[in-house]
Design a protein around this motif. Structure first.
Motif, short mmCIF file in Angstrom:
data_model
loop_
_atom_site.label_atom_id
_atom_site.label_comp_id
_atom_site.label_asym_id
_atom_site.label_seq_id
_atom_site.Cartn_x
_atom_site.Cartn_y
_atom_site.Cartn_z
N ARG A 65 -4.62 -9.74 12.32
CA ARG A 65 -3.57 -10.36 11.17
C ARG A 65 -4.41 -11.25 10.57
O ARG A 65 -5.06 -12.35 10.84
CB ARG A 65 -2.29 -10.55 11.87
CG ARG A 65 -2.41 -11.54 12.75
CD ARG A 65 -0.91 -11.90 13.54
NE ARG A 65 0.09 -12.33 12.27
CZ ARG A 65 -0.03 -13.64 12.19
NH1 ARG A 65 -0.64 -14.76 13.03
NH2 ARG A 65 0.91 -14.12 11.50
N PRO A 67 -2.84 -14.57 8.45
CA PRO A 67 -1.51 -15.07 8.41
C PRO A 67 -1.36 -15.77 6.99
O PRO A 67 -2.22 -15.82 6.11
CB PRO A 67 -1.50 -16.09 9.49
CG PRO A 67 -3.12 -16.49 9.71
CD PRO A 67 -3.66 -15.29 9.41
N ARG A 68 -0.07 -16.61 6.82
CA ARG A 68 0.03 -17.31 5.46
C ARG A 68 -0.91 -18.46 5.19
O ARG A 68 -1.24 -19.12 6.29
CB ARG A 68 1.49 -17.74 5.66
CG ARG A 68 1.97 -18.31 4.33
CD ARG A 68 3.40 -18.65 4.52
NE ARG A 68 3.85 -19.18 3.23
CZ ARG A 68 5.29 -19.48 2.87
NH1 ARG A 68 6.20 -19.24 3.87
NH2 ARG A 68 5.57 -20.19 1.75
N ALA A 69 -1.42 -18.49 4.17
CA ALA A 69 -2.26 -19.75 3.73
C ALA A 69 -3.46 -19.99 4.64
O ALA A 69 -3.81 -20.89 4.97
CB ALA A 69 -1.44 -21.02 3.72
N TYR A 72 -6.22 -21.90 2.91
CA TYR A 72 -5.83 -22.82 1.74
C TYR A 72 -6.92 -23.82 1.50
O TYR A 72 -6.97 -24.60 0.43
CB TYR A 72 -4.36 -23.48 2.42
CG TYR A 72 -3.74 -24.42 1.50
CD1 TYR A 72 -3.07 -23.76 0.39
CD2 TYR A 72 -3.83 -25.62 1.41
CE1 TYR A 72 -2.43 -24.66 -0.58
CE2 TYR A 72 -3.37 -26.48 0.40
CZ TYR A 72 -2.61 -26.01 -0.44
OH TYR A 72 -2.07 -26.83 -1.43
N HIS A 91 -0.40 -11.00 5.21
CA HIS A 91 0.66 -11.68 4.61
C HIS A 91 0.66 -11.98 3.00
O HIS A 91 -0.54 -12.05 2.53
CB HIS A 91 0.90 -13.15 5.02
CG HIS A 91 2.03 -13.91 4.94
ND1 HIS A 91 2.61 -14.54 3.78
CD2 HIS A 91 3.36 -13.83 5.68
CE1 HIS A 91 3.53 -14.84 3.67
NE2 HIS A 91 4.22 -14.54 5.11
N PRO A 92 1.59 -11.87 2.27
CA PRO A 92 1.65 -11.95 0.85
C PRO A 92 1.02 -13.25 0.31
O PRO A 92 0.46 -13.23 -0.75
CB PRO A 92 2.75 -11.76 0.34
CG PRO A 92 3.66 -10.84 1.36
CD PRO A 92 3.09 -11.43 2.57
N SER A 93 1.07 -14.21 1.11
CA SER A 93 0.66 -15.46 0.73
C SER A 93 -0.72 -15.98 1.42
O SER A 93 -0.81 -17.00 1.52
CB SER A 93 1.73 -16.54 0.87
OG SER A 93 2.80 -16.28 0.12
N SER A 94 -1.20 -14.94 1.96
CA SER A 94 -2.63 -15.23 2.61
C SER A 94 -3.51 -15.76 1.86
O SER A 94 -4.34 -16.60 2.52
CB SER A 94 -3.06 -14.06 3.46
OG SER A 94 -2.25 -13.46 4.21
N VAL A 96 -3.34 -17.92 -0.89
CA VAL A 96 -2.74 -19.06 -1.73
C VAL A 96 -4.22 -19.97 -1.85
O VAL A 96 -4.77 -20.32 -0.96
CB VAL A 96 -1.86 -19.75 -1.14
CG1 VAL A 96 -1.41 -21.22 -1.68
CG2 VAL A 96 -0.61 -18.87 -1.03
N GLY A 118 -0.01 -10.46 -3.89
CA GLY A 118 -0.90 -11.65 -3.40
C GLY A 118 -1.99 -11.99 -4.46
O GLY A 118 -2.58 -12.77 -4.21
N ASP A 121 -2.45 -15.13 -6.75
CA ASP A 121 -3.30 -16.22 -6.23
C ASP A 121 -4.59 -16.26 -6.44
O ASP A 121 -5.13 -17.29 -6.02
CB ASP A 121 -2.89 -16.38 -4.75
CG ASP A 121 -1.44 -16.64 -4.38
OD1 ASP A 121 -0.51 -17.37 -5.28
OD2 ASP A 121 -0.79 -16.07 -3.61
#
Length: 423
Positions: A65, A67-69, A72, A91-94, A96, A118, A121
């Motif tokens: 998987r 994960p988010r951010a 970053y 994740h949709p915000s992976s 960012v 996503g 971003d």
């Protein structure tokens, strides 16, 4: 000397800590820094990656998987390869803060869905690889996030239907092109496509001269229904599909206030298109005060008064506007849609009538009335204004001032009942 040695030790410690275990990091001195992790025992994304990394490759790991951010701190990253892992979800915000990313590859994973939103971003992303996953559907809203993608590989998935919105994105109508269309490379082969107009139109348009789309493999297979064996698309099948064309009865209509108007448009295409009426804007050139009092939310979908298809491939529709008011003025669009695409035509409606009720000045009214009353007859002799004033003054000389004012009030304040409606 001691300070230089200490500084070197600290730099070495930072470098060792910033390059995770099971990964190999380049120095970043002679070329952009890159990080490669390809250990099959790695089950999670590494942390403490060098912040100045430009290229990151995570290949053949057990990562399942994203994960988010997750990236970053890698704002300078331009190439991100997450290929041939065991990734099942993203994740949709992976992604960012990956504003510099140009290439994203997720080939060879186990994805059944992809978070298309996503992509917002990654405004500079041009290459997206999703080859050899388990994607079974391609949503229509994906077209909103793909305008800048010039290389899209969706081959070897489980896709069956290509949304018409993607055809409109990849093959825009000439009148809707604001800038030269950038050529796109698409990989759509090795999917169990259904034999419909979208996939047929795509193949046909990609083979046309000067096409903005290049297919990696033009030998697409399709089936009549899910589960059947695939067939090679033929020219005979391609000729059946046709994007709609719309022809309104009139493009500009003017009608009086309070009248009834019927707007009509005809469309042709295969499959037979459906027609939708949309009011897109109010008329800006008339009666702004009236329009402000009757504001409405635009664009607005209208119901057809009548819509019929006399034969396959042809449809006409009308809307009826009864008792026109100023809020009915504006631009209407007749939109035709079928599986091969969308087309529309504008119709501008102008409502004409009384624009303002005004009172003609008193002096001008008296002149108009005197001219009309004296036309064709001899003028009557009337005493002059000075003589009338003289007689009145003689009668009221010995009267009190209050009585003088009261006797003059009816003469001074006599109203004029004459008004005219200007059309």
């Amino acid at each position: 000397m001691f300070l230089l040695v200490l500084l070197h030790i600290l730099q070495s410690a930072v470098m060792t800590r910033s390059c995770p275990a099971l990964c190999v990091c380049s120095s970043g001195l002679t070329e952009p820094r890159s990080v490669q992790c390809s250990d099959s025992g790695m089950s999670a994304l590494p942390v403490n990656l060098p912040a100045d990394s430009v290229k990151l490759r995570l290949e053949k790991t057990s990562i399942s998987r994203v994960p988010r951010a997750a990236f970053y701190n890698l704002s300078e990253l331009r190439f991100l390869w997450l290929t041939y892992n065991s990734i099942t979800s993203v994740h949709p915000s992976s992604f960012v803060n990956l504003k510099a990313l140009r290439e994203l590859r997720l080939d060879g994973n186990l994805l059944t869905a992809f978070p298309w939103e996503g992509l917002r971003d990654m405004p500079r992303l041009q290459t997206l690889g999703l080859h050899n996953n388990r994607l079974s559907s391609l949503p229509a809203h994906a077209a909103l996030f793909l305008p800048n993608i010039t290389y899209l590989d969706l081959s070897s998935n489980r896709l069956t239907i290509l949304p018409a919105e993607l055809l409109d994105l990849w093959f825009p109508l000439p009148e809707l092109q604001e800038a030269p269309v950038q050529r796109k490379i698409l990989g759509l082969h090795d999917n169990p496509w259904l034999c419909d107009c979208q996939i047929s139109m795509l193949t046909s348009l990609s083979m046309s001269l000067g096409s903005p789309v290049v297919l990696m493999d033009q030998l697409l297979m399709c089936s009549r229904s899910v589960g059947q064996s695939g067939l090679m698309l033929t020219q005979a099948e391609l000729s059946r599909c046709m994007r709609p064309s719309v022809q309104p009865a009139a493009t500009r209509v003017s009608s009086p206030l309070g009248s009834n108007v019927i707007l009509r448009c005809d469309a042709s295409g295969y499959p037979t298109p459906t027609l939708t009426w949309i009011k897109t804007s109010a008329y800006p050139g008339c009666c702004k005060q009236d329009l402000l009092q009757n504001t409405e939310q635009l664009p607005k979908i209208l119901e057809s008064f009548m819509q019929e298809s006399p034969r396959v491939g042809v449809r006409w529709s009308i809307i009826s506007l009864n008792g026109l008011s100023y809020k009915d003025a504006g631009e209407y669009r007749c939109q035709a849609r079928n599986m091969a695409g969308i087309s529309e035509a504008p119709i501008k409606l102008k409502v004409m009538g009384i624009t303002r009720l005004s009172r003609v000045p008193k002096k001008k009214t008296q002149k108009m009335l005197s001219k009309s009353s004296t036309k064709g007859r001899k003028p009557l002799r009337t005493p002059s204004t000075s003589s009338v004033k003289g007689k009145e003054s003689q009668k009221t000389t010995n009267a009190p001032s209050s009585l003088q004012n009261d006797s003059l009030k009816p003469y001074k304040q006599r109203p004029s009942n004459n008004s005219t409606n200007v059309l």
